[in-house]
Write a protein that holds these residues in place. Structure first.
Motif, PDB file in Angstrom:
ATOM      1  N   GLU A  96       0.858  -1.156   0.023  1.00  0.00           N
ATOM      2  CA  GLU A  96       0.032  -0.198  -0.319  1.00  0.00           C
ATOM      3  C   GLU A  96       0.930   1.251  -0.164  1.00  0.00           C
ATOM      4  O   GLU A  96       1.882   1.366   0.837  1.00  0.00           O
ATOM      5  N   THR A 121       2.697   2.404   3.522  1.00  0.00           N
ATOM      6  CA  THR A 121       2.088   2.854   4.637  1.00  0.00           C
ATOM      7  C   THR A 121       1.777   1.203   4.825  1.00  0.00           C
ATOM      8  O   THR A 121       1.924   1.563   5.908  1.00  0.00           O
ATOM      9  N   LYS A 142      -4.639   6.651  -1.531  1.00  0.00           N
ATOM     10  CA  LYS A 142      -3.342   5.616  -1.200  1.00  0.00           C
ATOM     11  C   LYS A 142      -3.771   4.883  -2.356  1.00  0.00           C
ATOM     12  O   LYS A 142      -5.480   4.134  -3.014  1.00  0.00           O
ATOM     13  N   ARG A 160       0.858   5.441  -0.737  1.00  0.00           N
ATOM     14  CA  ARG A 160      -0.083   6.970  -0.150  1.00  0.00           C
ATOM     15  C   ARG A 160       0.647   7.421  -1.119  1.00  0.00           C
ATOM     16  O   ARG A 160       2.314   8.061  -0.698  1.00  0.00           O
TER      17      ARG A 160
END
Length: 453
Positions: free
Chosen positions: A67, A106, A75, A69
């Motif tokens: 993930e 993240t 995101k 950002r």
């Protein structure tokens, strides 16, 4: 902010964003990164990785999706095809169209699979973009310079939109990591024809332009702010999905339908109206319907108010709405059961309960220390000016020549004439004693001998 934790005579250093550290004077500096902290410790919509200290079982490969950002909490999920060793806070270059984009990692590991399932992204799909590499210093410099251009570009873009008289609001601009494309986020109530505007943007900023319309709630989530409760907006800190909010939620909670109090920063109904709605709905299941009509010998009664927490209902006769009668829900059910049998009760007064009102506590302040005007200066009394006209009859006579005496007499006559035209302030006193004649004061003459040897 770097914190030191002492446990059993051992000091442990807790690392965090260096931009949030305390200044020399003791006051906090505040985060200057605006959502791009390297440690990802003071960002909005941050997910805590509670599996970070756990190792994978033998033979298990780590999850290949990460993930990442971007600006203002946006995101996306990317596939780590190069088998890079990534951790939270790493700056990576990702696939984009065209070129590449720069973002911050993240979340890694098995929690990414849960987040992808929550947001409806298939981790086995081939449409998931991939990560190119870890960002080099040159990539970071280009990314930072592009981020610095966003604010002045937003001001100029709004001027161009106003000049074309378009009913739209440009809320934010996001540059791609390589600086080859700029995405303009805007809000509008109706459809907007911005074909000419895109040409002006491309000519003015010399970059690839992409327009993306967002809702009012998405705009508030991107920009952030402080709500009426005094805290940061839920949509910009932890709320990821926007559920529909209806005015019925306010009615069930017996809130006044005031748009100024029910609307949030986005102009829509507050998302927090849904937080306690389920609790109110469960409590209202034990209540009779609000539209219930009670039939009595004195007349029909209609419900005016409900108290969910105390289980009380207020009823008023249709011919006398000024007087309300308090009933418990058990008594209301009893009257409804009698009405179903086509029986009328005598009156609501037979079932009414008396609510004990707590006496108000009055505190006596003997010292007067709670007075708001205790530091004010007392008002000065006005002195009575009874001898206001005493100096008007003062005449200075000069015996050096006769002309001086004549001038003094003439001045005296003028002053007496002027005083005769003025209203007399002592008229009330004169009217009270009419028998006493008013005697004019004689002038006081002071002689001055200038030829004295």
């Amino acid at each position: 902010m770097n914190l030191n934790c002492v446990y059993r005579n051992t000091t442990y250093k807790i690392m965090a964003c260096t931009s949030c550290s305390t200044s020399d004077g003791g006051a906090p500096k505040g985060c200057k990164n605006n959502g791009t902290c390297g440690t990802d410790s003071c960002n909005k919509l941050t997910v805590f990785d509670w599996l970070s200290n756990m190792s994978l079982p033998n033979g298990e490969t780590p999850f290949d999706c990460v993930e990442i950002r971007f600006k203002n909490g946006r995101k996306e999920f990317y596939r780590n095809t190069e088998k890079l060793t990534l951790s939270i806070g790493d700056i990576v270059a990702t696939e984009a169209s065209p070129g590449h984009d720069i973002g911050i990692v993240t979340l890694t590991g098995e929690l990414v699979k849960i987040q992808m399932k929550k947001k409806g992204v298939n981790h086995t799909s081939v449409d998931v973009a991939k990560i190119y590499r870890k960002a080099s210093q040159r990539d970071i410099d280009i990314w930072s310079s592009a981020r610095d251009k966003e604010e002045p570009m937003k001001v100029r873009a709004r001027e161009l939109a106003i000049s074309q008289k378009l009913e739209m609001k440009i809320s934010d601009i996001e540059f791609q990591g390589d600086g080859s494309k700029a995405t303009f986020y805007y809000t509008a109530n109706d459809r907007v024809d911005f074909r000419l505007l895109i040409k002006d943007f491309a000519k003015e900023f010399s970059t690839r332009v992409e327009m993306k319309q967002v809702g009012l709630r998405q705009e508030a989530a991107r920009l952030g702010g402080i709500g009426s409760c005094g805290r940061e907006l839920c949509c910009s800190t932890w709320l990821t999905d926007f559920r529909s909010v209806n005015t019925s939620a306010a009615r069930y909670q017996q809130l006044s339908l005031n748009p100024q109090k029910l609307a949030g920063q986005c102009g829509k109904l507050k998302c927090c109206l849904n937080y306690e709605l389920d609790t109110y709905m469960d409590a209202l299941k034990g209540f009779p319907d609000f539209d219930t009509k009670l039939v009595t010998e004195k007349g029909d009664a209609i419900c005016q108010k409900q108290d969910i927490f105390k289980g009380l209902m207020w009823f008023a006769y249709t011919n006398d709405f000024a007087n309300w009668h308090v009933l418990k829900i058990e008594q209301v059910r009893e009257i409804i059961a009698e009405n179903k049998l086509k029986n009328k009760v005598a009156s609501l007064e037979d079932f009414e309960i008396v609510i004990d009102v707590e006496p108000e506590q009055h505190f006596n302040n003997a010292m007067g220390q709670e007075s708001l005007t205790r530091f004010d200066q007392p008002k000065k009394k006005k002195k009575s000016n009874k001898k206001r006209n005493a100096g008007d009859n003062l005449i200075v006579a000069n015996n050096s020549n006769n002309s001086g005496n004549n001038n003094g007499n003439n001045n005296n006559n003028k002053r007496q004439n002027n005083n005769s035209n003025k209203p007399n302030n002592n008229s009330k006193a004169n009217n009270s004693n009419d028998t006493k004649p008013v005697v004019a004061r004689k002038p006081i003459i002071i002689t001055k001998n200038e030829n004295k040897e």
